[in-house]
Design an enzyme around this catalytic site. Structure first.
Site, mmCIF file in Angstrom:
data_model
loop_
_atom_site.group_PDB
_atom_site.id
_atom_site.type_symbol
_atom_site.label_atom_id
_atom_site.label_comp_id
_atom_site.label_asym_id
_atom_site.label_seq_id
_atom_site.Cartn_x
_atom_site.Cartn_y
_atom_site.Cartn_z
ATOM 1 N N HIS A 165 49.677 -8.028 93.605
ATOM 2 C CA HIS A 165 50.598 -9.102 93.207
ATOM 3 C C HIS A 165 51.460 -8.766 91.995
ATOM 4 O O HIS A 165 52.083 -9.652 91.418
ATOM 5 C CB HIS A 165 49.811 -10.392 92.969
ATOM 6 C CG HIS A 165 49.045 -10.815 94.175
ATOM 7 N ND1 HIS A 165 49.634 -11.436 95.253
ATOM 8 C CD2 HIS A 165 47.748 -10.632 94.508
ATOM 9 C CE1 HIS A 165 48.716 -11.648 96.182
ATOM 10 N NE2 HIS A 165 47.561 -11.167 95.762
ATOM 11 N N SER A 194 44.965 -13.109 92.438
ATOM 12 C CA SER A 194 45.578 -13.585 93.680
ATOM 13 C C SER A 194 45.472 -15.089 93.883
ATOM 14 O O SER A 194 46.247 -15.656 94.627
ATOM 15 C CB SER A 194 44.979 -12.847 94.878
ATOM 16 O OG SER A 194 43.579 -12.998 94.907
ATOM 17 N N LYS A 234 52.677 -6.999 100.900
ATOM 18 C CA LYS A 234 53.122 -8.204 100.195
ATOM 19 C C LYS A 234 54.597 -8.068 99.808
ATOM 20 O O LYS A 234 55.449 -8.351 100.625
ATOM 21 C CB LYS A 234 52.188 -8.481 99.026
ATOM 22 C CG LYS A 234 50.934 -9.160 99.595
ATOM 23 C CD LYS A 234 49.716 -9.127 98.776
ATOM 24 C CE LYS A 234 48.590 -9.747 99.599
ATOM 25 N NZ LYS A 234 47.272 -9.337 99.204
#
Ligand SMILES: *Cc1c(COP(=O)(O)O)cnc(C)c1O
Length: 403
Positions: free
Chosen positions: A219, A191, A250
């Site tokens: 991610h 990250s 996200k």
């Protein structure tokens, strides 16, 4: 207790923080919790009354505000209201929760999935439910805080291997007793640094030493693989990961976390993990938004293509200017500044040119590696990215980071 007149450790800690914040505010170096007044698509936002290019967003595919997703959320509000008013076991399970878990299981090529109300709570609860005293967990040195906290809470022996260092991991696995339960755990894409794990080697080591493998895809979901399904697709290595964890906050423009795995594992977590049993279920609108977002990713693969092109342009451009971007290959692009105050000064200079980036400083990253942590998304246009890079270049020259 009179706060002003005590000098115990708590009082000193609070005072040290208060002094640090006052110093940064007085020097125009304070960028904590800057309010975004309005999102304008995924690529622009209004901050301090000014429209800025948004380079601090995790909406990697630019899905925030997507009409189909907004519509699904509104429909769920009309049908179910705004809250679940309780935990999943006590009347908190809605049909939309089951639909969402089925969608995730399909997307991740697993038998089943379970959702929690945040990614943080997912890691904390899942690691501490699976592992316990006497077991061994092996964690990358720069794993996300939620993984570290889960490992600590589990009470298991906690072994940290040097970042992405598979030889070190193997050494630690070899040294652990053969007959104990073992779990290897890592971010798929880190990250803060943006680099990708060596999944084939990790799978091989876990097989060799009889360890479970859990990967956090915060991610890589929507980012890696041609279809955006994540790290297994990227390496064409389906079935290698036992516990596939991810967030819904996200790429997926909602909130929550999930684990996708074999039916028995998911069922065990449903009956044993405390964040699931003792915390209220996802709100209907958020569950519906997440459910729709997974479908949009599959229906609009051009977004992943765009993200890849934008990532190449951004990393390539910054490297050419002479910036150190570590080993990133993804949309997370660290621009190394050195000490904390240089990272704050870079942020100020770049933001003054209407490019919204944020700094990451110690203890979130190693001292001396403070940075701008910039992100690109599928929503950016090549010309926008060019402009953002020029702003970063100008600031870097002014502060002597590049020539
Ligand atoms: C953001 C993040 C989390 C936490 O997810 P939330 O849904 O924001 O709680 C967990 N792991 C990693 C690697 C993250 O980047």
């Amino acid at each position: 207790m009179d706060f002003q007149n005590t000098n115990d450790a708590v009082t000193r800690r609070i005072k040290a923080m208060t002094d640090r914040v006052s110093y940064l505010k007085a020097n125009d170096l304070y960028f904590y919790n800057q309010p975004v007044q309005e999102m304008r698509g995924g690529a622009k936002a209004v901050v301090h009354g000014r429209e800025m290019g948004m380079y601090a967003s995790y909406s990697y595919l630019g899905l925030v505000g997507h009409p189909r997703i907004n519509k699904a959320a509104k429909k769920a509000v009309d049908k179910f209201g705004t809250g679940t008013n309780g935990v999943r076991t006590l009347a908190g399970t809605l049909t939309i929760h089951n639909e969402l878990e089925e969608t995730i299981a399909n997307f991740k090529h697993t038998e089943a999935a379970i959702t929690y109300t945040s990614g943080y709570a997912t890691n904390l609860s899942v690691v501490s439910t699976l592992m316990g005293r006497g077991d061994y967990v092996f964690s990358d040195k720069i794993n996300h805080a939620s993984i570290v906290d889960g490992c600590l809470m589990s009470g298991a022996e906690f072994r940290r291997y040097r970042h992405n260092d598979m030889e070190h991991l193997e050494g630690l696995l070899k040294n652990a007793p053969a007959d104990v339960a073992k779990l290897v755990i890592a971010d798929s894409v880190f990250s803060m640094d943006g680099d990708i794990i060596d999944l084939p080697k990790m799978v091989e080591l876990c097989k060799k030493y009889n360890a479970w493998l859990m990967i956090d895809e915060a991610h890589s979901l929507g980012v890696l693989g041609e279809k955006g399904t994540g790290i297994e697709e990227y390496f064409n290595l389906f079935g290698g990961i036992d516990i596939k964890m991810g967030t819904l906050s996200k790429t997926i423009p909602s909130v929550g976390g999930y684990v996708a795995a074999k039916e028995e594992i998911v069922s065990y977590l449903r009956h044993a993990s405390r964040a699931y049993i003792f915390s209220a279920a996802l709100p209907p609108a958020q569950a519906a938004a997440a459910n729709e977002a997974f479908k949009v990713i599959l229906d609009e693969p051009w977004r992943i293509q765009r993200l890849n092109e934008n990532t190449k342009q951004f990393i390539g451009g910054l490297k050419n200017m002479g910036f150190d971007t570590l080993l990133t290959e993804t949309a997370i692009v660290p621009v190394i500044c050195g000490d904390d105050n240089t990272a704050f000064a870079m942020t100020r200079e770049v933001q003054h040119q209407d490019v919204f980036v944020l700094p990451v400083v110690s203890p979130a990253v190693q001292e001396g590696l403070a940075r701008l942590r910039a992100t690109v998304t599928a929503a950016h246009e090549p010309a926008d990215i060019e402009h953002a890079m020029e702003a970063i270049e100008k600031a870097g020259k002014k502060l002597g980071l590049i020539k």
